[in-house]
Design a protein around this motif. Structure first.
Motif, PDB file in Angstrom:
ATOM      1  N   THR A  13      -3.045   0.120   4.061  1.00 34.24           N
ATOM      2  CA  THR A  13      -2.682  -1.252   4.413  1.00 34.24           C
ATOM      3  C   THR A  13      -3.756  -1.984   5.198  1.00 34.24           C
ATOM      4  OG1 THR A  13      -1.578  -0.511   6.441  1.00 34.24           O
ATOM      5  CG2 THR A  13      -0.223  -0.686   4.454  1.00 34.24           C
ATOM      6  N   GLY A  18      -7.897  -0.950   2.162  1.00 39.91           N
ATOM      7  CA  GLY A  18      -8.014  -1.888   1.049  1.00 39.91           C
ATOM      8  C   GLY A  18      -9.375  -1.821   0.394  1.00 39.91           C
ATOM      9  N   ALA A  37       1.592   3.484   2.424  1.00 41.45           N
ATOM     10  CA  ALA A  37       1.981   2.549   3.482  1.00 41.45           C
ATOM     11  C   ALA A  37       3.152   3.149   4.234  1.00 41.45           C
ATOM     12  CB  ALA A  37       2.363   1.194   2.894  1.00 41.45           C
ATOM     13  N   ARG A  38       3.353   2.691   5.475  1.00 37.75           N
ATOM     14  CA  ARG A  38       4.449   3.218   6.290  1.00 37.75           C
ATOM     15  C   ARG A  38       5.783   2.585   5.916  1.00 37.75           C
ATOM     16  NH1 ARG A  38       2.238   5.983  10.642  1.00 37.75           N
ATOM     17  NH2 ARG A  38       0.053   5.495  11.088  1.00 37.75           N
ATOM     18  N   GLU A  41       5.920  -2.423   2.153  1.00 36.15           N
ATOM     19  CA  GLU A  41       5.013  -3.517   1.851  1.00 36.15           C
ATOM     20  C   GLU A  41       4.648  -3.557   0.368  1.00 36.15           C
ATOM     21  OE1 GLU A  41       4.455  -1.226   4.188  1.00 36.15           O
ATOM     22  OE2 GLU A  41       3.625  -2.075   6.042  1.00 36.15           O
ATOM     23  N   SER A  42       4.328  -4.751  -0.099  1.00 35.93           N
ATOM     24  CA  SER A  42       3.805  -4.928  -1.455  1.00 35.93           C
ATOM     25  C   SER A  42       2.291  -4.805  -1.411  1.00 35.93           C
ATOM     26  CB  SER A  42       4.198  -6.309  -1.989  1.00 35.93           C
ATOM     27  OG  SER A  42       3.384  -6.671  -3.084  1.00 35.93           O
ATOM     28  N   PHE A  43       1.720  -3.944  -2.266  1.00 38.40           N
ATOM     29  CA  PHE A  43       0.269  -3.736  -2.277  1.00 38.40           C
ATOM     30  C   PHE A  43      -0.470  -5.044  -2.565  1.00 38.40           C
ATOM     31  CE2 PHE A  43      -3.803  -2.800  -4.207  1.00 38.40           C
ATOM     32  CZ  PHE A  43      -4.327  -1.847  -3.344  1.00 38.40           C
ATOM     33  N   LEU A  46      -0.453  -7.585   0.299  1.00 37.84           N
ATOM     34  CA  LEU A  46      -1.368  -7.260   1.390  1.00 37.84           C
ATOM     35  C   LEU A  46      -2.830  -7.366   0.969  1.00 37.84           C
ATOM     36  CD1 LEU A  46       0.198  -4.214   3.278  1.00 37.84           C
ATOM     37  CD2 LEU A  46      -0.134  -6.533   4.117  1.00 37.84           C
ATOM     38  N   HIS A  47      -3.114  -7.074  -0.284  1.00 33.33           N
ATOM     39  CA  HIS A  47      -4.491  -7.096  -0.796  1.00 33.33           C
ATOM     40  C   HIS A  47      -4.555  -8.012  -2.021  1.00 33.33           C
ATOM     41  CE1 HIS A  47      -5.391  -3.877   1.956  1.00 33.33           C
ATOM     42  NE2 HIS A  47      -4.532  -3.065   1.382  1.00 33.33           N
ATOM     43  N   PHE A  57       2.088   1.014  -3.387  1.00 28.55           N
ATOM     44  CA  PHE A  57       2.114   1.927  -2.261  1.00 28.55           C
ATOM     45  C   PHE A  57       3.099   3.071  -2.495  1.00 28.55           C
ATOM     46  CE2 PHE A  57       0.665  -1.797   0.426  1.00 28.55           C
ATOM     47  CZ  PHE A  57      -0.581  -1.250   0.701  1.00 28.55           C
TER      48      PHE A  57
END
Length: 365
Positions: A13, A18, A37-38, A41-43, A46-47, A57
Protein backbone atom coordinates in the motif's frame (compact mmCIF):
# COMPACT_ATOMS: atom_id res chain seq x y z
CA UNK A 1 11.86 -21.13 -13.57
CA UNK A 2 9.94 -22.47 -16.61
CA UNK A 3 6.77 -20.80 -15.30
CA UNK A 4 8.54 -17.54 -14.61
CA UNK A 5 9.01 -15.89 -11.23
CA UNK A 6 6.08 -15.78 -8.84
CA UNK A 7 6.49 -12.86 -6.46
CA UNK A 8 4.65 -11.38 -3.49
CA UNK A 9 4.94 -7.80 -2.24
CA UNK A 10 4.09 -7.67 1.45
CA UNK A 11 3.23 -4.09 2.27
CA UNK A 12 1.87 -3.12 -1.11
CA UNK A 13 0.00 0.00 0.00
CA UNK A 14 2.94 2.38 0.48
CA UNK A 15 5.15 4.22 -1.99
CA UNK A 16 7.85 1.54 -2.04
CA UNK A 17 5.30 -1.26 -2.37
CA UNK A 18 3.54 0.48 -5.23
CA UNK A 19 6.87 1.04 -6.98
CA UNK A 20 7.73 -2.64 -6.52
CA UNK A 21 4.52 -3.58 -8.31
CA UNK A 22 5.09 -1.04 -11.11
CA UNK A 23 8.56 -2.36 -11.85
CA UNK A 24 7.61 -6.03 -11.51
CA UNK A 25 4.77 -5.53 -14.01
CA UNK A 26 7.40 -4.57 -16.59
CA UNK A 27 9.76 -7.45 -15.75
CA UNK A 28 10.02 -10.00 -18.58
CA UNK A 29 10.49 -12.99 -16.24
CA UNK A 30 7.84 -12.23 -13.59
CA UNK A 31 4.54 -14.01 -14.23
CA UNK A 32 2.68 -13.50 -10.93
CA UNK A 33 2.57 -10.54 -8.53
CA UNK A 34 0.68 -10.76 -5.24
CA UNK A 35 0.59 -7.45 -3.33
CA UNK A 36 -0.79 -7.41 0.22
CA UNK A 37 -2.72 -4.92 2.32
CA UNK A 38 -3.89 -4.90 5.94
CA UNK A 39 -7.48 -3.91 5.17
CA UNK A 40 -9.93 -4.07 2.29
CA UNK A 41 -8.31 -1.35 0.17
CA UNK A 42 -8.68 -1.31 -3.60
CA UNK A 43 -5.30 -1.73 -5.34
CA UNK A 44 -6.16 0.51 -8.27
CA UNK A 45 -7.65 3.19 -6.01
CA UNK A 46 -4.42 3.37 -4.01
CA UNK A 47 -2.17 3.10 -7.09
CA UNK A 48 -4.11 4.77 -9.92
CA UNK A 49 -0.98 4.82 -12.10
CA UNK A 50 -1.40 1.04 -12.32
CA UNK A 51 -5.02 1.18 -13.46
CA UNK A 52 -5.78 -1.84 -15.61
CA UNK A 53 -2.91 -3.92 -14.23
CA UNK A 54 -5.33 -6.49 -12.85
CA UNK A 55 -3.52 -6.66 -9.51
CA UNK A 56 -5.58 -7.09 -6.37
CA UNK A 57 -4.55 -7.03 -2.74
CA UNK A 58 -4.29 -10.26 -0.77
CA UNK A 59 -3.96 -10.75 2.97
CA UNK A 60 -0.36 -10.94 4.21
CA UNK A 61 -1.07 -13.96 6.39
CA UNK A 62 -2.48 -15.82 3.39
CA UNK A 63 0.72 -15.08 1.49
CA UNK A 64 2.79 -16.51 4.34
CA UNK A 65 0.58 -19.61 4.39
CA UNK A 66 1.13 -20.23 0.65
CA UNK A 67 4.77 -19.14 0.58
CA UNK A 68 5.87 -22.56 -0.70
CA UNK A 69 4.13 -21.75 -4.00
CA UNK A 70 6.13 -18.54 -4.47
CA UNK A 71 9.68 -17.89 -5.59
CA UNK A 72 10.40 -14.58 -3.87
CA UNK A 73 8.76 -12.32 -1.30
CA UNK A 74 9.56 -8.63 -1.09
CA UNK A 75 8.95 -7.13 2.35
CA UNK A 76 8.04 -3.43 2.15
CA UNK A 77 7.08 -3.26 5.81
CA UNK A 78 7.87 -1.05 8.81
CA UNK A 79 10.88 -1.95 10.95
CA UNK A 80 10.01 -4.81 13.28
CA UNK A 81 7.58 -6.63 11.01
CA UNK A 82 10.02 -8.32 8.65
CA UNK A 83 11.90 -10.04 11.47
CA UNK A 84 8.60 -11.60 12.54
CA UNK A 85 7.77 -12.90 9.05
CA UNK A 86 11.15 -13.94 7.67
CA UNK A 87 11.70 -17.17 9.68
CA UNK A 88 8.41 -18.69 8.45
CA UNK A 89 9.05 -17.58 4.88
CA UNK A 90 12.54 -19.08 4.79
CA UNK A 91 11.22 -22.28 6.34
CA UNK A 92 8.77 -22.52 3.42
CA UNK A 93 11.69 -22.35 0.99
CA UNK A 94 10.92 -18.96 -0.54
CA UNK A 95 13.65 -16.38 -1.00
CA UNK A 96 13.18 -13.06 0.74
CA UNK A 97 14.29 -9.52 -0.09
CA UNK A 98 13.65 -7.19 2.85
CA UNK A 99 13.35 -3.48 2.10
CA UNK A 100 13.07 -2.55 5.78
CA UNK A 101 15.96 -2.08 8.21
CA UNK A 102 15.47 -5.37 10.06
CA UNK A 103 18.38 -7.32 8.58
CA UNK A 104 20.88 -4.60 7.67
CA UNK A 105 23.09 -5.16 10.72
CA UNK A 106 24.96 -8.39 11.40
CA UNK A 107 25.09 -7.56 15.12
CA UNK A 108 21.79 -7.47 17.05
CA UNK A 109 23.32 -4.94 19.43
CA UNK A 110 23.89 -2.56 16.52
CA UNK A 111 20.23 -2.92 15.54
CA UNK A 112 19.15 -2.21 19.13
CA UNK A 113 21.33 0.90 19.25
CA UNK A 114 19.98 2.25 15.96
CA UNK A 115 16.30 1.38 16.41
CA UNK A 116 15.81 1.06 20.17
CA UNK A 117 14.30 -2.44 20.01
CA UNK A 118 15.39 -6.03 20.47
CA UNK A 119 15.75 -8.17 17.36
CA UNK A 120 13.48 -11.20 17.39
CA UNK A 121 15.42 -13.22 14.78
CA UNK A 122 19.09 -12.55 15.64
CA UNK A 123 20.20 -15.96 14.35
CA UNK A 124 19.40 -14.85 10.79
CA UNK A 125 21.34 -11.57 10.87
CA UNK A 126 24.69 -13.09 9.92
CA UNK A 127 23.08 -14.94 7.01
CA UNK A 128 21.46 -11.89 5.41
CA UNK A 129 23.39 -10.51 2.42
CA UNK A 130 23.56 -6.73 2.39
CA UNK A 131 21.90 -5.81 -0.88
CA UNK A 132 24.12 -3.31 -2.63
CA UNK A 133 24.51 -5.37 -5.78
CA UNK A 134 27.58 -3.46 -6.95
CA UNK A 135 29.42 -4.43 -3.74
CA UNK A 136 28.00 -7.87 -2.81
CA UNK A 137 27.13 -9.30 -6.22
CA UNK A 138 29.16 -12.49 -5.66
CA UNK A 139 27.22 -13.40 -2.49
CA UNK A 140 23.71 -12.94 -3.85
CA UNK A 141 23.26 -16.07 -6.03
CA UNK A 142 23.40 -18.32 -2.95
CA UNK A 143 21.43 -15.99 -0.66
CA UNK A 144 18.10 -16.94 0.88
CA UNK A 145 17.73 -13.50 2.45
CA UNK A 146 18.85 -10.14 1.07
CA UNK A 147 18.70 -6.97 3.16
CA UNK A 148 18.16 -3.91 0.99
CA UNK A 149 20.05 -0.81 2.19
CA UNK A 150 18.44 2.47 3.16
CA UNK A 151 17.95 4.95 0.32
CA UNK A 152 20.36 7.48 1.83
CA UNK A 153 22.87 4.73 2.47
CA UNK A 154 23.01 3.19 -1.01
CA UNK A 155 23.37 6.64 -2.58
CA UNK A 156 26.18 7.60 -0.22
CA UNK A 157 27.93 4.22 -0.44
CA UNK A 158 28.11 4.27 -4.22
CA UNK A 159 29.35 7.85 -4.14
CA UNK A 160 32.06 7.21 -1.57
CA UNK A 161 33.21 3.64 -2.20
CA UNK A 162 36.00 4.48 -4.69
CA UNK A 163 37.50 7.06 -2.33
CA UNK A 164 37.48 4.72 0.65
CA UNK A 165 38.65 1.54 -1.07
CA UNK A 166 41.28 3.60 -2.89
CA UNK A 167 42.77 4.84 0.38
CA UNK A 168 42.15 8.55 -0.27
CA UNK A 169 40.15 9.44 2.84
CA UNK A 170 41.68 10.67 6.10
CA UNK A 171 39.79 8.49 8.57
CA UNK A 172 40.63 10.71 11.55
CA UNK A 173 38.19 13.32 10.20
CA UNK A 174 34.40 12.86 10.04
CA UNK A 175 32.78 12.38 6.64
CA UNK A 176 30.29 15.22 6.24
CA UNK A 177 27.22 14.09 4.31
CA UNK A 178 24.37 16.48 3.50
CA UNK A 179 21.39 14.55 2.16
CA UNK A 180 18.06 15.73 0.76
CA UNK A 181 15.19 13.32 0.14
CA UNK A 182 11.91 13.76 -1.70
CA UNK A 183 8.72 13.85 0.35
CA UNK A 184 7.93 10.24 -0.61
CA UNK A 185 10.74 9.40 1.81
CA UNK A 186 8.42 10.52 4.61
CA UNK A 187 5.89 7.80 3.75
CA UNK A 188 2.24 8.16 2.78
CA UNK A 189 0.72 8.71 6.21
CA UNK A 190 -0.65 12.28 6.23
CA UNK A 191 1.26 14.85 8.28
CA UNK A 192 0.77 18.59 8.11
CA UNK A 193 4.50 19.27 7.69
CA UNK A 194 4.77 17.13 4.55
CA UNK A 195 1.66 18.41 2.78
CA UNK A 196 2.41 19.94 -0.60
CA UNK A 197 1.20 23.34 0.59
CA UNK A 198 3.70 23.23 3.46
CA UNK A 199 6.76 21.84 1.65
CA UNK A 200 6.46 23.70 -1.66
CA UNK A 201 9.07 26.43 -1.85
CA UNK A 202 10.66 25.26 1.38
CA UNK A 203 12.96 22.67 2.98
CA UNK A 204 12.19 20.40 5.92
CA UNK A 205 15.25 19.42 8.00
CA UNK A 206 14.82 16.48 10.35
CA UNK A 207 16.69 14.08 12.67
CA UNK A 208 19.70 16.39 13.00
CA UNK A 209 20.37 14.90 16.44
CA UNK A 210 21.38 11.69 14.66
CA UNK A 211 19.57 10.06 11.76
CA UNK A 212 18.82 6.33 12.07
CA UNK A 213 20.75 5.67 8.85
CA UNK A 214 23.99 7.10 10.25
CA UNK A 215 24.96 3.91 12.14
CA UNK A 216 24.24 1.86 9.01
CA UNK A 217 26.42 4.21 7.00
CA UNK A 218 29.25 4.07 9.53
CA UNK A 219 29.04 0.27 9.65
CA UNK A 220 29.26 -0.14 5.87
CA UNK A 221 31.76 2.65 5.20
CA UNK A 222 34.08 1.33 7.91
CA UNK A 223 34.05 -2.08 6.24
CA UNK A 224 35.01 -0.49 2.92
CA UNK A 225 37.72 1.72 4.44
CA UNK A 226 39.25 -0.96 6.63
CA UNK A 227 39.04 1.32 9.66
CA UNK A 228 36.53 3.19 11.80
CA UNK A 229 34.64 5.92 9.91
CA UNK A 230 32.67 8.65 11.65
CA UNK A 231 29.75 10.11 9.68
CA UNK A 232 28.20 13.54 10.22
CA UNK A 233 24.86 13.06 8.44
CA UNK A 234 22.44 15.94 7.95
CA UNK A 235 19.07 15.21 6.35
CA UNK A 236 16.12 17.16 4.96
CA UNK A 237 13.09 16.71 2.75
CA UNK A 238 13.10 18.89 -0.35
CA UNK A 239 10.13 20.32 -2.22
CA UNK A 240 10.02 17.46 -4.73
CA UNK A 241 8.31 14.09 -4.56
CA UNK A 242 11.09 11.63 -5.31
CA UNK A 243 14.86 11.60 -5.43
CA UNK A 244 17.96 11.58 -3.22
CA UNK A 245 20.59 14.31 -3.48
CA UNK A 246 23.77 13.72 -1.46
CA UNK A 247 26.79 15.98 -1.22
CA UNK A 248 29.68 14.43 0.69
CA UNK A 249 32.82 16.24 1.87
CA UNK A 250 35.82 13.99 2.46
CA UNK A 251 39.13 15.21 3.83
CA UNK A 252 41.98 13.70 1.82
CA UNK A 253 45.02 12.12 3.50
CA UNK A 254 47.69 14.78 4.03
CA UNK A 255 50.37 13.08 1.93
CA UNK A 256 48.05 12.96 -1.11
CA UNK A 257 46.61 16.48 -1.06
CA UNK A 258 49.24 18.43 -2.95
CA UNK A 259 49.32 16.31 -6.09
CA UNK A 260 45.64 15.43 -6.22
CA UNK A 261 43.32 16.85 -8.90
CA UNK A 262 39.71 16.38 -9.96
CA UNK A 263 40.94 14.51 -13.01
CA UNK A 264 42.88 12.00 -10.88
CA UNK A 265 39.86 11.40 -8.69
CA UNK A 266 37.64 10.93 -11.73
CA UNK A 267 40.07 8.36 -13.10
CA UNK A 268 39.68 6.39 -9.86
CA UNK A 269 35.89 6.44 -10.21
CA UNK A 270 36.02 5.34 -13.85
CA UNK A 271 38.48 2.60 -12.89
CA UNK A 272 36.06 1.34 -10.23
CA UNK A 273 32.74 1.66 -12.07
CA UNK A 274 33.73 1.71 -15.73
CA UNK A 275 31.69 3.60 -18.28
CA UNK A 276 28.19 2.73 -19.44
CA UNK A 277 27.65 -0.89 -20.41
CA UNK A 278 31.39 -1.53 -20.03
CA UNK A 279 31.21 -1.43 -16.23
CA UNK A 280 28.59 -1.11 -13.53
CA UNK A 281 25.53 -0.55 -15.68
CA UNK A 282 23.58 1.41 -13.09
CA UNK A 283 26.41 3.69 -11.92
CA UNK A 284 27.28 6.54 -14.26
CA UNK A 285 30.12 9.01 -13.71
CA UNK A 286 29.76 12.63 -14.81
CA UNK A 287 33.26 13.29 -16.10
CA UNK A 288 32.44 16.42 -18.09
CA UNK A 289 35.52 18.65 -18.32
CA UNK A 290 35.71 21.91 -16.42
CA UNK A 291 34.51 24.86 -18.49
CA UNK A 292 34.99 28.55 -17.87
CA UNK A 293 37.12 30.36 -15.33
CA UNK A 294 37.73 29.89 -11.63
CA UNK A 295 34.51 31.54 -10.49
CA UNK A 296 32.20 30.50 -13.33
CA UNK A 297 29.13 28.50 -12.31
CA UNK A 298 29.76 25.40 -14.40
CA UNK A 299 26.63 23.41 -13.54
CA UNK A 300 27.16 20.75 -16.19
CA UNK A 301 30.03 18.95 -14.53
CA UNK A 302 27.88 17.77 -11.61
CA UNK A 303 24.96 15.30 -11.80
CA UNK A 304 21.37 16.47 -11.86
CA UNK A 305 18.73 14.94 -9.60
CA UNK A 306 16.18 15.26 -12.40
CA UNK A 307 18.38 13.02 -14.55
CA UNK A 308 17.76 9.91 -12.45
CA UNK A 309 14.09 10.24 -11.44
CA UNK A 310 12.16 7.15 -12.56
CA UNK A 311 15.34 5.13 -13.14
CA UNK A 312 17.58 2.66 -11.31
CA UNK A 313 20.69 4.71 -12.03
CA UNK A 314 23.04 6.41 -9.62
CA UNK A 315 24.81 9.41 -11.15
CA UNK A 316 28.03 10.57 -9.51
CA UNK A 317 30.11 13.70 -9.98
CA UNK A 318 32.87 15.30 -7.97
CA UNK A 319 35.34 18.09 -7.54
CA UNK A 320 38.41 18.80 -5.45
CA UNK A 321 39.05 21.80 -3.21
CA UNK A 322 42.85 21.80 -3.27
CA UNK A 323 43.14 24.75 -0.87
CA UNK A 324 41.51 22.72 1.90
CA UNK A 325 42.30 19.20 0.77
CA UNK A 326 38.64 18.19 0.56
CA UNK A 327 36.98 16.07 -2.11
CA UNK A 328 33.35 16.96 -2.80
CA UNK A 329 31.24 14.09 -4.11
CA UNK A 330 27.70 14.49 -5.45
CA UNK A 331 25.59 11.33 -5.85
CA UNK A 332 21.94 11.22 -6.89
CA UNK A 333 19.33 8.47 -7.14
CA UNK A 334 15.57 8.01 -7.19
CA UNK A 335 14.74 7.02 -3.60
CA UNK A 336 11.89 4.76 -4.75
CA UNK A 337 13.87 2.98 -7.46
CA UNK A 338 17.61 2.64 -6.81
CA UNK A 339 16.89 3.54 -3.19
CA UNK A 340 14.24 0.83 -2.77
CA UNK A 341 12.28 -1.19 -5.36
CA UNK A 342 14.78 -1.00 -8.23
CA UNK A 343 17.76 -2.20 -6.21
CA UNK A 344 15.55 -4.97 -4.75
CA UNK A 345 14.74 -6.19 -8.27
CA UNK A 346 18.40 -5.87 -9.25
CA UNK A 347 19.19 -8.16 -6.31
CA UNK A 348 16.42 -10.56 -7.36
CA UNK A 349 17.85 -10.74 -10.86
CA UNK A 350 21.25 -11.78 -9.53
CA UNK A 351 19.76 -14.22 -7.01
CA UNK A 352 17.85 -16.01 -9.79
CA UNK A 353 20.63 -15.94 -12.38
CA UNK A 354 18.87 -13.46 -14.67
CA UNK A 355 20.29 -10.53 -16.59
CA UNK A 356 21.00 -8.02 -13.84
CA UNK A 357 19.35 -5.21 -15.78
CA UNK A 358 16.12 -7.10 -16.57
CA UNK A 359 13.08 -4.89 -16.05
CA UNK A 360 15.26 -1.94 -15.07
CA UNK A 361 16.77 -0.52 -18.24
CA UNK A 362 14.68 2.66 -18.40
CA UNK A 363 16.59 5.94 -18.27
CA UNK A 364 15.51 8.91 -16.21
CA UNK A 365 12.38 10.82 -17.10
Amino acid sequence: MSKGIQAAVVGGTGYAGGEMCRLLLNHPEVTEIVPTARGDESFERLHPNLLGSGLEFADAEDVTARADTLDVVFLCTPSGEAMRRVPKLLEAGVRVIDLSADFRFADPNAYRTAYGAEHSAPDLLSEAVYGVTEINRDRLPQARLAANPGCYVITALLGLEPLLTGGFAALDSPLHIAAVNGTTGAGNKPRTETLHAEVFGSMLPYSLQGHRHAPELEDRLSALAGGAVTVDLSTAHGNFARGIYIQSSVRIRAELREELTRELLLSRYVERYGTGSGGEYFVRINDQPRLGGLTDKDYGRYPSLAGVVGSNFCHIGLDYDDKRGIAKVVSVTDNLVKGAAGSAIQNMNVMFGLDETAGLRSYGL
